[in-house]
Structure formats: C-alpha cells, structure tokens
Design a protein around this motif. Structure first.
Motif, short mmCIF file in Angstrom:
data_model
loop_
_atom_site.label_atom_id
_atom_site.label_comp_id
_atom_site.label_asym_id
_atom_site.label_seq_id
_atom_site.Cartn_x
_atom_site.Cartn_y
_atom_site.Cartn_z
N PRO A 3 -1.42 31.22 -32.04
CA PRO A 3 -1.31 31.37 -30.59
C PRO A 3 -0.70 30.17 -29.90
CG PRO A 3 -3.60 31.05 -31.27
CD PRO A 3 -2.81 31.32 -32.51
N LEU A 4 -0.76 28.97 -30.50
CA LEU A 4 -0.18 27.80 -29.87
C LEU A 4 1.34 27.75 -30.03
CD1 LEU A 4 -2.69 24.97 -30.76
CD2 LEU A 4 -2.22 25.92 -28.51
N LEU A 5 1.89 28.67 -30.82
CA LEU A 5 3.32 28.63 -31.06
C LEU A 5 4.05 29.77 -30.35
CD1 LEU A 5 3.32 27.79 -34.86
CD2 LEU A 5 3.42 26.25 -32.91
N SER A 185 -9.31 28.70 -15.94
CA SER A 185 -9.31 28.58 -17.39
C SER A 185 -8.57 29.73 -18.07
CB SER A 185 -10.74 28.49 -17.92
OG SER A 185 -11.50 29.63 -17.54
N ASP A 186 -8.57 30.95 -17.47
CA ASP A 186 -7.85 32.05 -18.12
C ASP A 186 -6.35 31.80 -18.09
OD1 ASP A 186 -7.82 32.33 -15.38
OD2 ASP A 186 -7.82 34.52 -15.42
N VAL A 187 -5.84 31.25 -16.97
CA VAL A 187 -4.43 30.89 -16.89
C VAL A 187 -4.14 29.71 -17.82
CG1 VAL A 187 -2.56 30.14 -15.37
CG2 VAL A 187 -4.30 31.74 -14.53
N PHE A 188 -5.06 28.76 -17.87
CA PHE A 188 -4.90 27.60 -18.74
C PHE A 188 -4.73 28.04 -20.19
CE2 PHE A 188 -7.08 24.76 -21.74
CZ PHE A 188 -6.34 23.61 -21.59
N THR A 189 -5.52 29.00 -20.63
CA THR A 189 -5.42 29.48 -22.00
C THR A 189 -4.04 30.02 -22.30
OG1 THR A 189 -7.78 30.03 -22.03
CG2 THR A 189 -6.41 31.07 -23.70
N ARG A 190 -3.45 30.77 -21.37
CA ARG A 190 -2.11 31.30 -21.58
C ARG A 190 -1.07 30.18 -21.60
NH1 ARG A 190 -3.80 35.14 -17.71
NH2 ARG A 190 -2.29 34.34 -16.19
N ARG A 247 -6.68 20.06 -20.26
CA ARG A 247 -7.76 20.89 -19.73
C ARG A 247 -7.43 21.34 -18.31
NH1 ARG A 247 -13.16 17.35 -19.04
NH2 ARG A 247 -13.16 17.85 -21.23
N PRO A 248 -8.04 22.43 -17.86
CA PRO A 248 -7.82 22.85 -16.46
C PRO A 248 -8.54 21.91 -15.51
CG PRO A 248 -9.42 24.28 -17.52
CD PRO A 248 -8.91 23.36 -18.59
#
Length: 339
Positions: A3-5, A185-190, A247-248
């Motif tokens: 997911p990080l790529l 945090s949900d936007v941060f994850t994306r 981090r957010p």
C-alpha cells in the motif's frame, strides 16, 4: 502491491508543520567547561523514562545554556541581535521558517558529548505533497543549515573551553523529523499510501524519488516494518542518518503519543553508544575499569534488548531498528575483541 507504493498521487492543498531535532556527537579532547556558561545536572530521566534498571544505565550530565550563553550565541548568529532565552529569532531556509526552541548537551562518561538542537518549522504547502516533502530535504542535515552548523560549533567550542569563536568540528550528525499534515486520519492514510516513495526519498536524502528502484524502497519499508504494526495513524521510518515520523496534525488518536521525544532520546543513547564502541581501544577512550563497565552494559543493550526494555515492546523495536541501522552489533563485537 504494497500500500505504500501506490502510484496515484492526490493533489491536496495543505500547510505542513515540522518538528526537527538535530544531534551532533563529538568526543572531547579537552576537559569539559561549565562555570557560568551552562547549568549542569545528572540526567537520570534519559534512562528512567524507559524503566531501565540502574545497572544498565550510563547516565550523562546534562548541560543547559545560561542566559548569558544564549545572549553570546545569538549575537554571533543574528548579526548582533541578542536574546537571553529560547526560542531564538526565526531563520529562513529557502521558503521554510525555522525557529530554534530547545538546546541541550548530554555529556556521557569518557567525555562523549551529544548536543541536540530542536526547532519548529513551517512550510506553506504547494498543493503537491511530493514537492513539499522534497522541499523538506533542506532540513535533513544540520551541516547544510549554516545557522545550525554554526550553533553546534559554538556549543562545542564553549564546552571544550576553546574560546568564544566557533571552531569547525567534524561531528557525527543525526536527525529526527516529525511531519504533521493537517488532514483527518482517514485522509492521512490515503496520503501515506500514495506518497510512501516520497517519504523514503526524504529519509535517505534523494531529491528525485522517481529515480529510486522499487527493491530499495521495499528494503527500507521491510527494515522498519516492526515500527508500524501498532498504528495506522502515523508512520515512522529510520536509517543510520535519521528518522522520519509522519502523522496527521491535531488530536492524535494512535498509541504513540510520545514517539518523537522517545525516539529522539533513544537516538541520543544510540549515538553515544556508536561513538564509544567505534573508539573503544583508541586514544579517545581510556581502556580502564570504567570503560570496561560501560562496554559490558552496552553489550547487553545490543545483544539483549528485550532484557533492557522489558516493559515496552515498542521501545524495544525502536532500539533494535536503530542498532541494526547503525551496525552496533558489528561495533560491539569489535570492541569486545579488542579487550
């Protein structure tokens, strides 16, 4: 695909807040000075905060600048403008405003000094996170920021009793940067999913993330996997030169509320251990009963970290990753062979 790529960067307008810590490690070859220049005290908390037993601690003396030393340093840094306390006046680094907010020196046994300069930075976002992360490359190395480099040189000159002028020293540098992105945090994850390559580039000091081979990125991510298993609300990557925490901004909901300060303090211990072990048996370290005792303690830190950090799996993982990145196992084996 990891997911990080991910390969679909999103354009998000943002303002980025950064907390930076730069460490500079130097073995002193003169008697440390204190007098009216510094306030000093034994820094027991450096180890106590991790519930490390006294038998494993190597507590340093902590030196804090007096008002007169702040005044002396700022006069040289800011063309005659002085202040007697922190924070210092803002420094402009190619569009990034930087404000020094904390300075401390940890003087360990055998006269190994680890100086720390902490700062807050603000970057107006360009709307493209990959460009903003690339811009933060300017903050990685203290030696590339004239004011921070000069401040370290001034501190070491004063501590070593070499006078009021900065003396260029070949210190060992390390950085820790916490990047706060003002999104939920949900936007941060994306964002992390889309920009993992850019974060890796910032960690290793590459201004062209697209030039990185995927296998290199995978190796960096794999070597830091244990640091990111407990929370999806932040990301930490580290190597032998530094650490990046993403981090957010706002209220943090994850389990690593003190990740920046504790990683920084573990890095201080790591940089002392690296200098001590690499110099063991050389003229910079007196091979006597005291140094042999320190070597015995550090050997346990490197070989048995679960014993040292008995009460915290997270801190065990950070220390193990730091040790692996800085090759402490190799250095401790060489030091023990030299006994």
């Amino acid at each position: 695909m990891d997911p990080l790529l991910g390969s679909n960067p999103r354009r998000v307008t943002m303002s980025i807040e950064v907390k930076m810590d730069w460490l500079a490690t130097l073995g002193l070859d003169t008697e440390p000075q204190c007098g009216k220049l510094f306030n000093s005290s034994v820094h027991q908390r450096l180890f106590g905060q991790f519930d490390i037993r006294d038998e494993f601690a190597v507590a340093p003396v902590r030196y804090l600048l007096t008002a007169g030393t702040h005044e002396w340093a700022t006069r040289r840094l800011f063309d005659g403008h002085t202040c007697r306390r922190l924070p210092y006046p803002r420094i402009s680094i190619q569009g990034i405003d930087l404000e020094v907010c904390d300075i401390t020196i940890s003087l360990f046994p055998t006269d190994i000094a680890v100086a720390r300069i902490s700062a807050k930075a603000h970057l107006v976002g360009s709307g493209e996170l990959e460009r903003d992360l690339a811009a933060l490359q300017r903050l990685r190395a203290s030696k590339d920021i004239p004011e921070i480099r000069t401040l370290f040189d001034l501190l070491f000159a004063r501590l070593a009793g070499l006078g009021a002028q900065p003396v260029r020293r070949n210190y060992k540098g390390f950085f820790i940067g916490e990047i706060q992105i003002p999104n939920h945090s949900d936007v941060f994850t994306r964002l992390v999913e889309d920009h993992g390559r850019d974060v890796v580039a910032l960690l290793i000091g590459t201004s062209e993330p697209s030039s990185l081979q995927q296998d290199l990125i995978q190796r960096v991510l794999a070597s830091n996997e244990d640091l990111n298993t407990k929370s999806k609300d932040d990301l930490m990557l580290l190597n032998r030169k530094g650490a990046i925490i993403l981090r957010p901004a706002g209220h943090y909901r994850g389990p690593h509320a003190h990740r920046l300060s504790r990683t920084r303090d573990l890095a201080v211990i790591n940089q002392f251990a690296l200098k001590f072990l690499s110099d063991y048996g050389a003229s910079a370290v007196r091979v006597d009963h005291s140094s042999a005792t320190i070597l015995s303690k550090l050997t346990k830190w490197v070989d048995q970290p679960e014993l040292i950090f008995y009460s915290s799996v997270s801190q065990t993982n950070v220390w193990k990753t730091l040790s692996r990145a800085t090759l402490l196992h190799n250095f401790v084996d060489a030091a023990n062979s030299a006994r």
